[in-house]
Design a protein around this motif. Structure first.
Motif, mmCIF file in Angstrom:
data_model
loop_
_atom_site.group_PDB
_atom_site.id
_atom_site.type_symbol
_atom_site.label_atom_id
_atom_site.label_comp_id
_atom_site.label_asym_id
_atom_site.label_seq_id
_atom_site.Cartn_x
_atom_site.Cartn_y
_atom_site.Cartn_z
ATOM 1 N N ALA A 125 0.853 -1.324 -0.022
ATOM 2 C CA ALA A 125 0.077 0.029 0.098
ATOM 3 C C ALA A 125 0.898 1.297 0.196
ATOM 4 O O ALA A 125 1.888 1.094 0.663
ATOM 5 C CB ALA A 125 -0.850 0.100 1.402
ATOM 6 N N THR A 126 0.045 2.206 -0.627
ATOM 7 C CA THR A 126 1.007 3.549 -0.808
ATOM 8 C C THR A 126 0.000 4.703 -0.059
ATOM 9 O O THR A 126 -1.240 4.779 -0.608
ATOM 10 C CB THR A 126 1.620 3.958 -2.146
ATOM 11 O OG1 THR A 126 2.167 2.864 -2.592
ATOM 12 C CG2 THR A 126 2.257 5.253 -2.085
ATOM 13 N N PHE A 127 0.516 5.610 0.583
ATOM 14 C CA PHE A 127 -0.473 6.698 1.228
ATOM 15 C C PHE A 127 0.475 8.121 0.724
ATOM 16 O O PHE A 127 1.620 7.983 1.408
ATOM 17 C CB PHE A 127 -0.645 6.527 2.641
ATOM 18 C CG PHE A 127 -1.375 5.481 2.898
ATOM 19 C CD1 PHE A 127 -2.785 5.248 3.138
ATOM 20 C CD2 PHE A 127 -0.772 4.218 3.239
ATOM 21 C CE1 PHE A 127 -3.731 4.526 3.358
ATOM 22 C CE2 PHE A 127 -1.719 2.972 3.486
ATOM 23 C CZ PHE A 127 -3.006 3.395 3.556
ATOM 24 N N ILE A 128 -0.553 8.923 0.302
ATOM 25 C CA ILE A 128 0.165 10.263 0.377
ATOM 26 C C ILE A 128 -0.596 11.054 1.359
ATOM 27 O O ILE A 128 -1.678 11.172 1.500
ATOM 28 C CB ILE A 128 0.136 10.909 -1.252
ATOM 29 C CG1 ILE A 128 1.043 10.288 -2.163
ATOM 30 C CG2 ILE A 128 0.478 12.438 -0.892
ATOM 31 C CD1 ILE A 128 0.998 10.768 -3.545
ATOM 32 N N VAL A 129 0.165 11.634 2.421
ATOM 33 C CA VAL A 129 -0.432 12.463 3.376
ATOM 34 C C VAL A 129 0.000 13.946 3.255
ATOM 35 O O VAL A 129 1.093 14.224 3.164
ATOM 36 C CB VAL A 129 0.090 11.798 4.670
ATOM 37 C CG1 VAL A 129 -0.634 12.606 5.920
ATOM 38 C CG2 VAL A 129 -0.227 10.340 4.647
ATOM 39 N N ASP A 130 -0.946 14.583 3.374
ATOM 40 C CA ASP A 130 -0.413 16.268 3.323
ATOM 41 C C ASP A 130 0.156 16.927 4.346
ATOM 42 O O ASP A 130 0.050 15.944 5.554
ATOM 43 C CB ASP A 130 -1.717 17.295 2.897
ATOM 44 C CG ASP A 130 -3.029 17.169 3.800
ATOM 45 O OD1 ASP A 130 -3.044 17.083 5.000
ATOM 46 O OD2 ASP A 130 -4.109 17.390 3.447
ATOM 47 N N PRO A 131 0.380 18.028 4.434
ATOM 48 C CA PRO A 131 1.077 18.454 5.628
ATOM 49 C C PRO A 131 0.128 18.749 6.988
ATOM 50 O O PRO A 131 0.615 18.721 8.166
ATOM 51 C CB PRO A 131 1.532 19.944 5.289
ATOM 52 C CG PRO A 131 1.784 19.855 3.796
ATOM 53 C CD PRO A 131 0.614 18.899 3.252
ATOM 54 N N GLU A 132 -1.169 18.562 6.614
ATOM 55 C CA GLU A 132 -2.427 18.764 7.791
ATOM 56 C C GLU A 132 -2.584 17.335 8.143
ATOM 57 O O GLU A 132 -3.319 17.114 9.362
ATOM 58 C CB GLU A 132 -3.364 19.299 7.470
ATOM 59 C CG GLU A 132 -3.294 20.723 7.238
ATOM 60 C CD GLU A 132 -2.779 21.076 6.092
ATOM 61 O OE1 GLU A 132 -2.925 20.676 5.037
ATOM 62 O OE2 GLU A 132 -1.781 22.182 5.990
#
Length: 179
Positions: A125-132
């Protein structure tokens, strides 16, 4: 499985950051890279066949993530000692520029909903998480199929425009302007 719009879970894990047993291990949590974008990618098992190809590719392209103010974090359910041994044993993993997180209790993998029901390991699995701390992208492939790291970068670029991006959009191309 957690999806787009969800808050990335809190975690506190050992990360392997070097091959030297004296300074290989660091404690990392969801606040360790506050204010940065994160790419968290999970693989099923150390000392396997598909996984090192992906991990090495993330390592080769790490400067592209750095250029986008993004921290890469690798994750599996193996221990920090197994991660260290694998880094030391596998030439293409020797000098990885990002931490390998040890989710041995499977707490983060479980919170993300990516524990494979048959194998009991993290799914690919791959997750992109924003600065928040909000998940903005999720991709999961079969345990036997490696992911495309350049596609992760393409999606990160699109997300960082904060605009509408058409199919196959690439950095530098026009975004969609709504009249």
């Amino acid at each position: 499985m957690l999806s787009v719009g969800a808050k990335f879970p809190a975690f506190n894990l050992k990360g392997v950051v070097s091959n030297d047993i004296n300074n290989a291990f660091v404690d990392l949590n969801e606040k360790s890279y506050a204010g940065k974008w994160l790419v968290v990618f999970a693989w099923p098992k150390d000392f396997t066949f598909v996984c090192p190809t992906e991990i090495a590719e993330f390592g080769k392209l790490n400067s592209e993530f750095n250029d986008r103010d993004t921290q890469v974090l690798g994750l599996s359910t193996d221990s920090e000692f197994v991660h260290l041994a694998w880094r030391q044993h596998k030439e293409e993993l020797n000098s990885l520029p990002f931490p390998m997180l040890a989710d041995i209790k499977r707490e983060l993998s479980d919170a993300l909903g990516i524990l494979d029901p048959v194998e009991g390991v993290a799914q690919r699995a791959t997750f992109i998480v924003d600065p928040e701390g909000i998940i903005r992208f999720v991709m999961v492939t079969d345990l036997s199929v490696g992911r495309n790291v350049k596609e992760v970068i393409r999606v990160l670029d699109a997300l960082q425009t904060d605009e509408l991006c058409p199919c196959n959009w690439q950095k530098g191309q026009d975004t969609i302007k709504v009249a």
